[in-house]
Design an enzyme around this catalytic site. Structure first.
Site, PDB file in Angstrom:
ATOM      1  CE1 TYR A 138      -3.203  -3.025   0.784  1.00 36.58           C
ATOM      2  CE2 TYR A 138      -4.568  -1.053   0.862  1.00 36.58           C
ATOM      3  CZ  TYR A 138      -4.446  -2.421   0.746  1.00 36.58           C
ATOM      4  OH  TYR A 138      -5.577  -3.176   0.600  1.00 36.58           O
ATOM      5  CE  LYS A 190       2.614 -18.539  -1.164  1.00 36.31           C
ATOM      6  NZ  LYS A 190       1.737 -19.722  -1.156  1.00 36.31           N
ATOM      7  CG  ASP A 223      -1.195 -20.596   0.372  1.00 35.61           C
ATOM      8  OD1 ASP A 223      -0.608 -20.436   1.467  1.00 35.61           O
ATOM      9  OD2 ASP A 223      -0.683 -21.234  -0.574  1.00 35.61           O
ATOM     10  CG  ASP A 247      -7.720  -5.439   1.605  1.00 37.35           C
ATOM     11  OD1 ASP A 247      -8.686  -4.937   2.214  1.00 37.35           O
ATOM     12  OD2 ASP A 247      -7.701  -5.620   0.379  1.00 37.35           O
ATOM     13  CG  ASP A 251     -13.090  -8.317   2.222  1.00 32.15           C
ATOM     14  OD1 ASP A 251     -12.943  -7.450   3.115  1.00 32.15           O
ATOM     15  OD2 ASP A 251     -13.461  -8.050   1.074  1.00 32.15           O
TER      16      ASP A 251
HETATM   17  C1  IPM Z   1     -10.427  -1.914   3.537  1.00 31.99           C
HETATM   18  C2  IPM Z   1     -10.669  -1.463   2.118  1.00 31.99           C
HETATM   19  C3  IPM Z   1      -9.579  -0.490   1.733  1.00 31.99           C
HETATM   20  C4  IPM Z   1      -8.253  -1.223   1.839  1.00 31.99           C
HETATM   21  C5  IPM Z   1      -9.757   0.138   0.347  1.00 31.99           C
HETATM   22  C6  IPM Z   1     -11.110   0.799   0.204  1.00 31.99           C
HETATM   23  C7  IPM Z   1      -8.656   1.099   0.029  1.00 31.99           C
HETATM   24  O1  IPM Z   1     -10.740  -2.555   1.263  1.00 31.99           O
HETATM   25  O2  IPM Z   1     -10.467  -1.054   4.439  1.00 31.99           O
HETATM   26  O3  IPM Z   1     -10.203  -3.098   3.756  1.00 31.99           O
HETATM   27  O4  IPM Z   1      -7.829  -1.885   0.887  1.00 31.99           O
HETATM   28  O5  IPM Z   1      -7.634  -1.124   2.887  1.00 31.99           O
HETATM   29 MN    MN Z   2     -10.633  -4.467   2.274  1.00 35.12          MN
END
Ligand code: IPM
Ligand code: MN
Length: 353
Positions: A138, A190, A223, A247, A251
């Site tokens: 990032y 990784k 993974d 990140d 999710d």
């Molecule tokens: C998160 C989001 C952000 C990230 C994006 C919107 C830049 O996906 O907060 O996880 O990648 O950090």
């Molecule tokens: Mn995210």
């Protein structure tokens, strides 16, 4: 003596304002119940302002945000704004400028919440991901060469500094020692392929672990971590990982806790201003329909209250979320059964009971 706090509020785009409204309703209820003071400072930042004025994050706004005790964020992203502008110049710039180097993302199961993994129960999912939030892929390092030609080169570099890795690893060890945690730290990376960055992370974990003899350490490739999230989530207590892996796995973590509607995160600056947000995005499909689940934003508020030291208020919010979840559990799978503001009302009911 009761505290007094200035909270910057950035509702942002899409469903951001709808979920932040519910969060503020809950904040007002627990504030009144616990008797502390809050001054809300609204910020008009996001896609609408950008389209109106061309401004994403003017210096005056950034300076004013620096003076807050905490920041409460809805969501940023706009269908009419090219991807990358608001993400990089607003959200990521805030994280970097305010040196919010920890992205703290708890993965917890609330009672009654249905998930895609029915074998999971309320006890086996209880982890927290400590995502490095200030460097890695990032950082923005890299560039194009011969862009748009058949010989185009695109380089995107992962920047990992000793200082950056050490501070995130240390934060994760300290968290593993906190009451309620199981004193286990897993590095997710990784190392078999990313032999430079992964090696730095592994060496730092090994070194810092000497200062935390009570914390058991473990290592899992990213993974394989995806498999364990689904197959054996109880393996994880505190996870430390880099920005990109963090990140992605958060999710997945959101899905094993019941979806984006319930997953919250904090961008923590241990010595500065922290910012709290639902992990999900702007949910364009839900805008204006009162169908967006505000629990993630409300859980982000709980983290905010914990961080500023209003822990009793935070526990109230937690009770409220649990009450809302158990009421909503009687609804058909995949449906909230309540409008956005009714869910907020349920949380208030549970929080002041
Ligand atoms: C998160 C989001 C952000 C990230 C994006 C919107 C830049 O996906 O907060 O996880 O990648 O950090
Ligand atoms: Mn995210």
């Amino acid at each position: 003596m009761s505290g007094s706090y200035r909270i910057g509020v950035l509702p942002g785009d899409g469903t951001g304002p709808e979920v932040v409204r519910e969060g503020l309703k809950v904040l007002e209820a627990v504030r009144a119940a616990e008797g502390f003071h809050v001054e809300l400072a609204p910020f008009d930042l996001g896609g609408d302002r950008y389209l109106r004025t061309g401004e994403v994050l003017p210096d005056e706004d950034l300076e004013r945000l620096r003076s807050m005790d905490a920041i409460y964020l809805g969501a940023v992203g706009h269908p009419d704004v090219r991807p990358g502008i608001l993400e990089r110049e607003l959200l990521l710039r805030l994280r970097f400028e305010l040196d919010q180097y920890v992205n703290l993302r708890p993965v917890v199961r609330y009672p009654g919440v249905e998930t895609l993994v029915p074998s999971h129960n309320d006890d086996d999912v209880d982890m927290v991901v400590v995502r490095e939030n200030s460097e890695g892929l990032y950082s923005g390092a890299g560039g194009f060469h011969r862009r748009g030609t058949p010989h185009e080169v695109a380089v995107q570099e992962s920047v990992n500094t000793r200082h950056g890795v050490e501070r995130i690893v240390r934060y994760a060890f300290e968290l593993a020692m906190k009451p309620g945690r199981r004193r286990k730290l897993t590095l997710v990376h990784k190392t078999n392929v990313l032999t430079f960055a992964g090696d730095l992370y592994q060496r730092v974990v090994d070194e810092v672990s000497a200062e935390f003899p009570d914390v058991e350490t473990d290592y899992v490739h990213v993974d394989a971590a995806c498999i364990y999230f689904l197959d054996m989530p109880s393996r994880f207590d505190v996870i430390v990982t880099d920005n990109m892996f963090g990140d992605i796995i958060t999710d997945l973590g959101a899905m094993i806790q019941g979806g984006m509607g319930i997953a919250a995160g904090g961008n923590i600056s241990p010595n500065g201003v922290s910012m709290f947000e639902p992990i999900g995005g702007t949910a364009p499909d839900h805008v204006g329909r009162s169908t967006i689940n505000p629990l993630a934003a409300i859980a982000a508020l709980e983290m905010l209250l914990d961080t500023i030291g209003e822990t009793a208020a935070a526990r109230r919010v937690d009770s409220g979320i649990r009450l809302a979840c158990s009421k909503m559990a009687s609804m058909r799978a995949g449906e909230m059964g309540y409008s956005t503001s009714e869910v907020g009302d349920l949380v208030v009911e549970g929080a002041i009971a």
